[in-house]
Write an enzyme that holds these catalytic residues in place. Structure first.
Site, mmCIF file in Angstrom:
data_model
loop_
_atom_site.group_PDB
_atom_site.id
_atom_site.type_symbol
_atom_site.label_atom_id
_atom_site.label_comp_id
_atom_site.label_asym_id
_atom_site.label_seq_id
_atom_site.Cartn_x
_atom_site.Cartn_y
_atom_site.Cartn_z
ATOM 1 N N ALA A 197 0.914 -1.118 0.037
ATOM 2 C CA ALA A 197 -0.104 -0.083 -0.107
ATOM 3 C C ALA A 197 0.870 1.333 -0.106
ATOM 4 O O ALA A 197 2.096 1.219 -0.053
ATOM 5 C CB ALA A 197 -0.917 -0.080 1.201
ATOM 6 N N ASN A 198 0.285 2.373 -0.075
ATOM 7 C CA ASN A 198 0.981 3.640 0.167
ATOM 8 C C ASN A 198 0.555 4.472 1.277
ATOM 9 O O ASN A 198 -0.644 4.189 1.711
ATOM 10 C CB ASN A 198 1.156 4.226 -1.141
ATOM 11 C CG ASN A 198 -0.161 4.635 -1.846
ATOM 12 O OD1 ASN A 198 -0.992 5.517 -1.221
ATOM 13 N ND2 ASN A 198 -0.519 4.112 -2.872
ATOM 14 N N SER A 199 0.795 5.726 1.390
ATOM 15 C CA SER A 199 0.349 6.582 2.645
ATOM 16 C C SER A 199 -0.749 7.494 2.183
ATOM 17 O O SER A 199 -1.328 8.097 3.130
ATOM 18 C CB SER A 199 1.570 7.562 2.948
ATOM 19 O OG SER A 199 2.683 6.881 3.249
ATOM 20 N N SER A 200 -1.256 7.512 0.947
ATOM 21 C CA SER A 200 -2.353 8.202 0.653
ATOM 22 C C SER A 200 -3.648 8.031 1.410
ATOM 23 O O SER A 200 -4.141 7.114 1.740
ATOM 24 C CB SER A 200 -2.700 8.271 -0.837
ATOM 25 O OG SER A 200 -3.874 9.011 -1.131
#
Ligand code: CTP
Length: 402
Positions: free
Chosen positions: A211-214
């Site tokens: 995943a990513n931090s958005s």
């Protein structure tokens, strides 16, 4: 801290305005409430005084020595009227001064936001249309009411917009009063806008993902801003950590593949597509059917393959007249390098606008503010450092420059 004056007219949605006082106060603003006499039939003075921490008057003949009808209007940084009934809109449009609230509106030197609430027939009546047009022509921001269940058994447009959405517009105007023209213009009326937001998740096995931090805040601000400006908005939300604005259609997706499917099926009908989502560039070549076990191994190798570049595909198949907006989260050592990287990406992706932000050192993700460069084919169109709601409106302003 700013001074917000909340006017409350006599409609059942007055109870929802209590939440607005809380949202304004929680954000650190001083709130003064001016209800109409009819509003007090729904929510009493004691409630407004307790929530705002200030005495409350509805008539010009109370507290005469302090001349409230003059100082309340002139000292406010922002006036919000919620709910604004058909009667209040007509009296404000006609320049009447028959109670404290209408006096205050005539004295106001600050931006004014009106959040209407009434039965659909009253909202679409020619008299109300005329009042709204007049108020808008004088610079007031009249938010379109939401559609839904009304006070009786009827439903349709006429519900007061949600307090969170009214507050978001209020805070954007306090940060940048120049936004009143954009917020009030309904320049996207009749336009279909698709916004992707959030961060995609690529499954490794049934319990793990890349995943990513958005958080999705920037895309959600764009959806809210486009809705306020009259657009028909669909939000393709990838694992959003924020509330969806009222009146915005939401298509929930998890992975890049799901986001791509949704974007490709919806984009054909859109006038504007904004790809604010943080989309994974790589995904596992295969997703394990069952949870991957350690089984004594010291490490794990994942094979990743590139995902579909949704933005590039959309640009390659863009219908005539459609505007596609891309985002680029970059880390760079200088502003010039950031703009260079963005300009190269705009050309590579084939979009009409590109919004570049500096994400070095964890800036931006999850934050309520953002610092961006808005690029077009000719170069930098605007540089904005503000809340994500203000940035969203400035991005929508740039659509006119394509
Ligand atoms: N994007 C997309 N599909 C992908 C990856 C990104 O549509 N598979 C979109 C994002 O939503 C964003 C834009 O492309 O609007 C830029 O994303 P970014 O990851 O910066 O672009 P890349 O082409 O991956 O560039 P880089 O090689 O710098 O990572």
């Amino acid at each position: 801290m700013s001074r917000i004056l909340l006017g409350v007219a006599g409609g059942i949605a007055a109870y929802k305005a209590c939440q607005l006082v809380r949202l304004f106060a929680k954000a650190g603003h001083e709130v003064r409430v001016v209800p109409t006499e009819n509003a007090l039939q729904f929510v009493g003075k004691a409630t407004w005084e307790a929530l705002s921490g200030h005495p409350v008057h509805a008539s010009v003949f109370e507290d005469i020595p302090s001349v409230p009808h003059v100082h309340l209007g002139t000292q406010a940084d922002l006036i919000v009227v919620a709910p604004a009934t058909a009667d209040l809109l007509a009296r404000a449009a006609g320049g009447r001064a028959d109670d404290l609230l209408t006096n205050v509106l005539l004295m106001a030197a600050c931006p004014v936001v009106l959040a209407p609430a009434m039965h659909t027939q009253m909202w679409i009546h020619a008299a109300t249309r005329h009042s709204v047009e007049l108020l808008r022509s004088r610079g007031a921001v009249v938010i379109e009411p939401a559609a839904g269940r009304l006070a009786g058994s009827d439903s349709g447009p006429g519900r007061m917009p949600e307090p969170e959405d009214i507050a978001a517009t209020a805070f954007a105007l306090l940060q940048d009063p120049g936004l009143a023209a954009s917020c009030g213009s309904l320049d996207l009326s009749g336009k279909r806008v698709i916004v992707s937001a959030g961060g995609t998740r690529e499954a490794i096995d049934p319990v793990r993902f890349l995943a990513n931090s958005s958080s999705g805040k920037m895309g959600v601000s764009l959806a809210r801003a486009a809705k306020i400006r009259g657009a028909d908005v669909t939000l393709i939300g990838a694992n959003l950590q924020v509330e969806i604005p009222a009146g915005v259609e939401h298509v929930a997706v998890r992975s890049t593949a799901e986001l791509a499917d949704a974007a490709f099926s919806l984009a054909g009908m859109a006038d504007v597509v904004i790809m604010a989502a943080a989309v994974a560039d790589f995904t596992p070549s295969a997703t394990a059917d069952s949870k991957i076990k350690k089984n004594g191994s010291k490490g794990l190798c994942l094979e990743l393959v590139q995902t579909t570049d949704v933005l590039r595909e959309l640009s390659a198949n863009r219908p005539p007249g459609q505007i596609i907006v891309g985002f680029a989260a970059e880390t760079a050592s200088s502003e010039d390098e950031l703009v260079e990287l963005g300009t190269a990406k705009l050309t590579r992706k084939g979009c009409q606008l590109l919004v570049v932000n500096d994400v070095g050192g964890g800036k931006t993700f999850g934050s309520d503010s953002n610092s961006v460069w808005i690029l077009g084919a000719e170069g930098v169109l605007n540089r904005v450092s503000s809340s994500k709601d203000v940035v969203a409106h400035r991005i929508l302003d740039a659509l006119k420059e394509v």
